[in-house]
Design a protein around this motif. Sequence first.
Motif, PDB file in Angstrom:
ATOM      1  N   LYS A  33       0.831  -1.219   0.000  1.00  0.00           N
ATOM      2  CA  LYS A  33       0.000   0.000   0.000  1.00  0.00           C
ATOM      3  C   LYS A  33       0.858   1.259   0.000  1.00  0.00           C
ATOM      4  O   LYS A  33       0.545   2.229  -0.682  1.00  0.00           O
ATOM      5  N   LEU A  34       1.937   1.247   0.779  1.00  0.00           N
ATOM      6  CA  LEU A  34       2.813   2.418   0.825  1.00  0.00           C
ATOM      7  C   LEU A  34       3.464   2.650  -0.536  1.00  0.00           C
ATOM      8  O   LEU A  34       3.535   3.781  -1.011  1.00  0.00           O
ATOM      9  N   THR A  35       3.909   1.590  -1.165  1.00  0.00           N
ATOM     10  CA  THR A  35       4.529   1.709  -2.482  1.00  0.00           C
ATOM     11  C   THR A  35       3.527   2.227  -3.507  1.00  0.00           C
ATOM     12  O   THR A  35       3.856   3.099  -4.324  1.00  0.00           O
ATOM     13  N   ALA A  36       2.310   1.726  -3.480  1.00  0.00           N
ATOM     14  CA  ALA A  36       1.278   2.186  -4.415  1.00  0.00           C
ATOM     15  C   ALA A  36       0.972   3.665  -4.206  1.00  0.00           C
ATOM     16  O   ALA A  36       0.832   4.423  -5.178  1.00  0.00           O
ATOM     17  N   ALA A  37       0.885   4.088  -2.959  1.00  0.00           N
ATOM     18  CA  ALA A  37       0.607   5.504  -2.673  1.00  0.00           C
ATOM     19  C   ALA A  37       1.762   6.382  -3.148  1.00  0.00           C
ATOM     20  O   ALA A  37       1.535   7.427  -3.762  1.00  0.00           O
ATOM     21  N   ALA A  38       2.979   5.943  -2.891  1.00  0.00           N
ATOM     22  CA  ALA A  38       4.150   6.716  -3.329  1.00  0.00           C
ATOM     23  C   ALA A  38       4.205   6.790  -4.850  1.00  0.00           C
ATOM     24  O   ALA A  38       4.530   7.832  -5.419  1.00  0.00           O
ATOM     25  N   ARG A  39       3.850   5.706  -5.519  1.00  0.00           N
ATOM     26  CA  ARG A  39       3.856   5.691  -6.980  1.00  0.00           C
ATOM     27  C   ARG A  39       2.819   6.665  -7.543  1.00  0.00           C
ATOM     28  O   ARG A  39       3.073   7.351  -8.527  1.00  0.00           O
ATOM     29  N   ARG A  40       1.659   6.726  -6.915  1.00  0.00           N
ATOM     30  CA  ARG A  40       0.623   7.672  -7.371  1.00  0.00           C
ATOM     31  C   ARG A  40       1.089   9.111  -7.201  1.00  0.00           C
ATOM     32  O   ARG A  40       0.806   9.975  -8.033  1.00  0.00           O
ATOM     33  N   ILE A  41       1.803   9.383  -6.132  1.00  0.00           N
ATOM     34  CA  ILE A  41       2.245  10.746  -5.839  1.00  0.00           C
ATOM     35  C   ILE A  41       3.487  11.117  -6.642  1.00  0.00           C
ATOM     36  O   ILE A  41       3.560  12.213  -7.207  1.00  0.00           O
ATOM     37  N   LEU A  42       4.461  10.210  -6.709  1.00  0.00           N
ATOM     38  CA  LEU A  42       5.767  10.536  -7.274  1.00  0.00           C
ATOM     39  C   LEU A  42       5.956  10.112  -8.728  1.00  0.00           C
ATOM     40  O   LEU A  42       6.790  10.678  -9.422  1.00  0.00           O
ATOM     41  N   ARG A  44       7.733   8.484 -10.725  1.00  0.00           N
ATOM     42  CA  ARG A  44       8.993   7.844 -11.122  1.00  0.00           C
ATOM     43  C   ARG A  44       9.390   6.731 -10.157  1.00  0.00           C
ATOM     44  O   ARG A  44       9.331   6.901  -8.955  1.00  0.00           O
ATOM     45  N   SER A  45       9.850   5.620 -10.689  1.00  0.00           N
ATOM     46  CA  SER A  45      10.178   4.471  -9.839  1.00  0.00           C
ATOM     47  C   SER A  45      11.364   4.723  -8.912  1.00  0.00           C
ATOM     48  O   SER A  45      11.356   4.261  -7.777  1.00  0.00           O
ATOM     49  N   SER A  46      12.403   5.435  -9.355  1.00  0.00           N
ATOM     50  CA  SER A  46      13.557   5.660  -8.472  1.00  0.00           C
ATOM     51  C   SER A  46      13.155   6.512  -7.267  1.00  0.00           C
ATOM     52  O   SER A  46      13.604   6.265  -6.149  1.00  0.00           O
ATOM     53  N   ALA A  47      12.306   7.492  -7.483  1.00  0.00           N
ATOM     54  CA  ALA A  47      11.839   8.326  -6.369  1.00  0.00           C
ATOM     55  C   ALA A  47      10.933   7.522  -5.442  1.00  0.00           C
ATOM     56  O   ALA A  47      10.961   7.706  -4.226  1.00  0.00           O
ATOM     57  N   VAL A  48      10.157   6.621  -6.000  1.00  0.00           N
ATOM     58  CA  VAL A  48       9.263   5.777  -5.201  1.00  0.00           C
ATOM     59  C   VAL A  48      10.088   4.886  -4.277  1.00  0.00           C
ATOM     60  O   VAL A  48       9.833   4.821  -3.071  1.00  0.00           O
ATOM     61  N   GLU A  49      11.065   4.213  -4.836  1.00  0.00           N
ATOM     62  CA  GLU A  49      11.898   3.321  -4.035  1.00  0.00           C
ATOM     63  C   GLU A  49      12.599   4.079  -2.910  1.00  0.00           C
ATOM     64  O   GLU A  49      12.660   3.607  -1.777  1.00  0.00           O
ATOM     65  N   GLU A  50      13.109   5.250  -3.216  1.00  0.00           N
ATOM     66  CA  GLU A  50      13.795   6.058  -2.214  1.00  0.00           C
ATOM     67  C   GLU A  50      12.836   6.495  -1.109  1.00  0.00           C
ATOM     68  O   GLU A  50      13.175   6.440   0.083  1.00  0.00           O
TER      69      GLU A  50
END
Length: 69
Positions: A33-42, A44-50
């Motif tokens: 869920k956290l990864t999905a939320a970060a992906r919606r906001i950010l 880009r995958s590198s920013a999401v992972e960070e």
Amino acid sequence: MPADQRELVDALQAVARGDRRAFRLIYERTAPKLTAAARRILGRSSAVEEAVQEAYVRIWRHAEAFDPG
């Protein structure tokens, strides 16, 4: 409080005592869920992972400040 929420609260309190297994449980239950939320906001995958990594580092370092109330 629902059982799954209680389990996460208990795990976070265990993380505050340095319990790595409890940290793994938190990660496994919340990372999708956290990864999905970060992906919606950010986007880009590198920013999401960070961002996700930083979130879990903060959870580990500051678990003792958690107040379930």
